[in-house]
Motif scaffolding. Structure first.
Motif, short mmCIF file in Angstrom:
data_model
loop_
_atom_site.label_atom_id
_atom_site.label_comp_id
_atom_site.label_asym_id
_atom_site.label_seq_id
_atom_site.Cartn_x
_atom_site.Cartn_y
_atom_site.Cartn_z
N VAL A 58 0.86 -1.19 0.00
CA VAL A 58 0.00 0.00 0.00
C VAL A 58 0.90 1.23 0.00
CG1 VAL A 58 -1.81 1.27 1.21
CG2 VAL A 58 -1.82 -1.23 1.24
N VAL A 59 0.70 2.11 -0.99
CA VAL A 59 1.50 3.32 -1.11
C VAL A 59 0.88 4.42 -0.24
CG1 VAL A 59 2.46 5.03 -2.69
CG2 VAL A 59 2.08 2.69 -3.48
N PRO A 60 1.60 4.94 0.77
CA PRO A 60 1.04 5.98 1.65
C PRO A 60 0.64 7.24 0.88
CG PRO A 60 3.00 5.01 2.62
CD PRO A 60 2.93 4.50 1.21
N LEU A 61 -0.29 7.99 1.47
CA LEU A 61 -0.77 9.21 0.83
C LEU A 61 0.32 10.26 0.64
CD1 LEU A 61 -4.19 9.69 2.69
CD2 LEU A 61 -3.84 8.90 0.34
N ASP A 62 1.31 10.29 1.55
CA ASP A 62 2.33 11.33 1.47
C ASP A 62 3.55 10.92 0.64
OD1 ASP A 62 3.31 9.44 3.18
OD2 ASP A 62 3.80 10.82 4.82
N PHE A 63 3.44 9.78 -0.09
CA PHE A 63 4.54 9.37 -0.96
C PHE A 63 4.52 10.21 -2.24
CE2 PHE A 63 6.82 5.13 -0.35
CZ PHE A 63 6.95 5.34 1.02
N PRO A 64 5.69 10.40 -2.84
CA PRO A 64 5.73 11.13 -4.12
C PRO A 64 5.14 10.29 -5.25
CG PRO A 64 7.88 10.23 -3.59
CD PRO A 64 7.02 9.99 -2.39
N PRO A 65 4.89 10.91 -6.41
CA PRO A 65 4.39 10.14 -7.57
C PRO A 65 5.34 8.99 -7.91
CG PRO A 65 4.24 12.49 -7.98
CD PRO A 65 5.04 12.34 -6.72
N HIS A 66 4.80 7.94 -8.43
CA HIS A 66 5.58 6.76 -8.78
C HIS A 66 5.19 6.31 -10.19
CE1 HIS A 66 1.95 4.35 -8.00
NE2 HIS A 66 1.81 5.07 -6.90
N PRO A 67 5.86 5.31 -10.76
CA PRO A 67 5.60 4.93 -12.17
C PRO A 67 4.17 4.50 -12.48
CG PRO A 67 7.71 4.06 -11.47
CD PRO A 67 7.06 4.61 -10.24
N MET A 68 3.39 4.10 -11.46
CA MET A 68 2.01 3.72 -11.73
C MET A 68 1.02 4.86 -11.49
SD MET A 68 2.11 0.69 -12.91
CE MET A 68 0.39 0.24 -12.90
N SER A 69 1.51 6.01 -11.04
CA SER A 69 0.62 7.16 -10.82
C SER A 69 -0.09 7.53 -12.12
CB SER A 69 1.43 8.36 -10.32
OG SER A 69 2.00 8.11 -9.06
N GLY A 70 -1.40 7.64 -12.06
CA GLY A 70 -2.17 7.98 -13.24
C GLY A 70 -2.51 6.83 -14.15
N VAL A 71 -1.99 5.64 -13.86
CA VAL A 71 -2.28 4.47 -14.70
C VAL A 71 -3.59 3.85 -14.23
CG1 VAL A 71 -1.49 2.19 -15.42
CG2 VAL A 71 0.16 4.05 -15.11
N PRO A 72 -4.52 3.53 -15.15
CA PRO A 72 -5.78 2.88 -14.75
C PRO A 72 -5.52 1.50 -14.13
CG PRO A 72 -5.91 3.73 -16.99
CD PRO A 72 -4.46 3.79 -16.58
N ALA A 73 -6.58 0.90 -13.64
CA ALA A 73 -6.47 -0.44 -13.07
C ALA A 73 -5.77 -1.37 -14.06
CB ALA A 73 -7.84 -0.98 -12.70
N LEU A 74 -4.81 -2.14 -13.55
CA LEU A 74 -3.97 -2.98 -14.41
C LEU A 74 -3.82 -4.36 -13.78
CD1 LEU A 74 -1.82 -3.24 -16.78
CD2 LEU A 74 -0.13 -2.60 -15.05
N HIS A 75 -3.87 -5.39 -14.63
CA HIS A 75 -3.63 -6.76 -14.19
C HIS A 75 -2.63 -7.39 -15.16
CE1 HIS A 75 -7.39 -5.95 -12.10
NE2 HIS A 75 -7.93 -5.69 -13.28
N LEU A 76 -1.61 -8.04 -14.61
CA LEU A 76 -0.65 -8.78 -15.42
C LEU A 76 -0.83 -10.26 -15.11
CD1 LEU A 76 2.56 -6.58 -14.99
CD2 LEU A 76 0.95 -6.59 -16.91
N LEU A 77 -1.04 -11.06 -16.15
CA LEU A 77 -1.34 -12.48 -15.98
C LEU A 77 -0.28 -13.33 -16.66
CD1 LEU A 77 -5.13 -12.28 -16.89
CD2 LEU A 77 -4.14 -12.21 -14.60
N ARG A 78 0.19 -14.35 -15.94
CA ARG A 78 1.16 -15.29 -16.51
C ARG A 78 0.71 -16.71 -16.23
NH1 ARG A 78 7.29 -14.36 -15.14
NH2 ARG A 78 6.93 -12.82 -16.78
N VAL A 79 0.66 -17.53 -17.28
CA VAL A 79 0.33 -18.94 -17.12
C VAL A 79 1.58 -19.77 -17.38
CG1 VAL A 79 -2.07 -18.59 -17.79
CG2 VAL A 79 -0.39 -19.18 -19.52
N ALA A 80 1.51 -21.04 -17.03
CA ALA A 80 2.69 -21.91 -17.12
C ALA A 80 2.87 -22.49 -18.53
CB ALA A 80 2.59 -23.03 -16.10
N ALA A 81 1.96 -22.20 -19.45
CA ALA A 81 2.05 -22.76 -20.80
C ALA A 81 2.89 -21.86 -21.69
CB ALA A 81 0.65 -22.92 -21.39
N PRO A 82 3.99 -22.35 -22.25
CA PRO A 82 4.85 -21.50 -23.08
C PRO A 82 4.17 -21.01 -24.35
CG PRO A 82 5.51 -23.81 -23.25
CD PRO A 82 4.51 -23.72 -22.13
#
Length: 285
Positions: free
Chosen positions: A206-230
């Motif tokens: 959880v990123v605290p409210l008083d933290f500076p902007p970070h690389p995900m600031s302004g990015v919409p909801a994101l999900h990264l999915l990885r399966v075991a099948a090459p």
């Protein structure tokens, strides 16, 4: 046509193998289509898992590609299982097409990374939190339909836990200040997040409210999915405001989002750090 419940990972794997075998044999889409007596678009849809895998068509394609019997028979034997509807089929009446696509991959994922810019990520929500959110987002839906949305999310969470998939979630402290439901709902949600830190295969930052902007600031909801099948590459699912969802399989773009998320997580408080305190409006979190 693609099954209404969306293709399973088994279906995707066999479809991808057919494409790989065609390319390995140097057969064009047009030549494959001639063998089937069909349009090239039909072959493309088969290879993209956009239609059911017909045993006769698959057999014809394997013969056209010169696939030896020892390699072809396991593919043919797997057709029945690949054509079965996914477990989520019973909830298809409450799902958007993109959800079928995402859950079809998520159900076999070995790693799920998720970020939400304002709310608790869905795979960490309590039933009460999700129910209150659905009431706000879908006020005109019958209560029974909203209940089925909650049921589906709880089933997704249960199956991820039982599969041993790794879930790594990042969200801002604003999620703990955004009042969803009432104080009791938010208190219960906080308890779940605190307990999550003790679970195996689960990481919450959880990123605290008083933290500076970070690389995900302004990015919409994101999900990264990885399966075991090459045969199946990683997917990035980006929820664009306005009910648009992009499912991205371009390796370079997916890698860019992964790097962004990596950097944001590296700069966030270490997993296990006590959650930031909330405010009275959020139920004294």
């Amino acid at each position: 046509m693609r099954p209404r419940s969306g293709p399973t990972v088994e279906h995707r794997v066999l479809a991808a193998r057919l494409r790989i075998l065609r390319e390995r044999a140097g057969v064009t889409l047009q030549a494959a289509a001639v063998a089937l007596g069909a349009h090239p678009a039909t072959v493309r849809r088969i290879e993209r898992a956009e239609t059911g895998l017909d045993a006769h068509q698959v057999r014809v394609l394997l013969e056209r590609y010169g696939v030896p019997a020892a390699e072809a028979e396991p593919i043919m034997a797997g057709l029945a299982a690949a054509n079965l509807p996914g477990w989520w089929h019973r909830w298809r009446d409450t799902m958007e097409p993109w959800q079928m696509e995402v859950i079809g991959i998520e159900s076999s994922a070995r790693l799920v990374r998720t970020w939400h810019p304002a709310l608790v990520p869905e795979l960490l929500r309590t039933p009460a939190y999700e129910a209150a959110l659905c009431h706000t987002l879908y006020p005109d839906e019958p209560p029974a339909r909203r209940e089925r949305r909650v049921e589906l999310l709880m089933e997704r969470q249960r199956r991820l836990r039982e599969s041993g998939a790794v879930l790594w979630a990042l969200c801002p402290a604003a999620a703990l200040h955004t009042r969803v439901g009432g104080p009791a709902v938010m208190s219960g949600q906080r308890v779940l997040l605190e307990e999550a830190a003790q679970r195996r295969h689960l990481t919450v930052q959880v990123v605290p409210l008083d933290f500076p902007p970070h690389p995900m600031s302004g990015v919409p909801a994101l999900h990264l999915l990885r399966v075991a099948a090459p045969e199946i590459g990683d997917r990035a699912v980006l929820e664009i405001p306005g009910s648009r969802v992009d499912i991205i399989d371009e390796p370079g773009v997916v890698m860019d989002y992964r790097i962004r998320l990596d950097r944001a997580c590296a700069g966030a408080p270490h997993p296990g750090t006590p959650l930031p305190a909330g405010d009275a409006s959020a139920g004294n979190l």
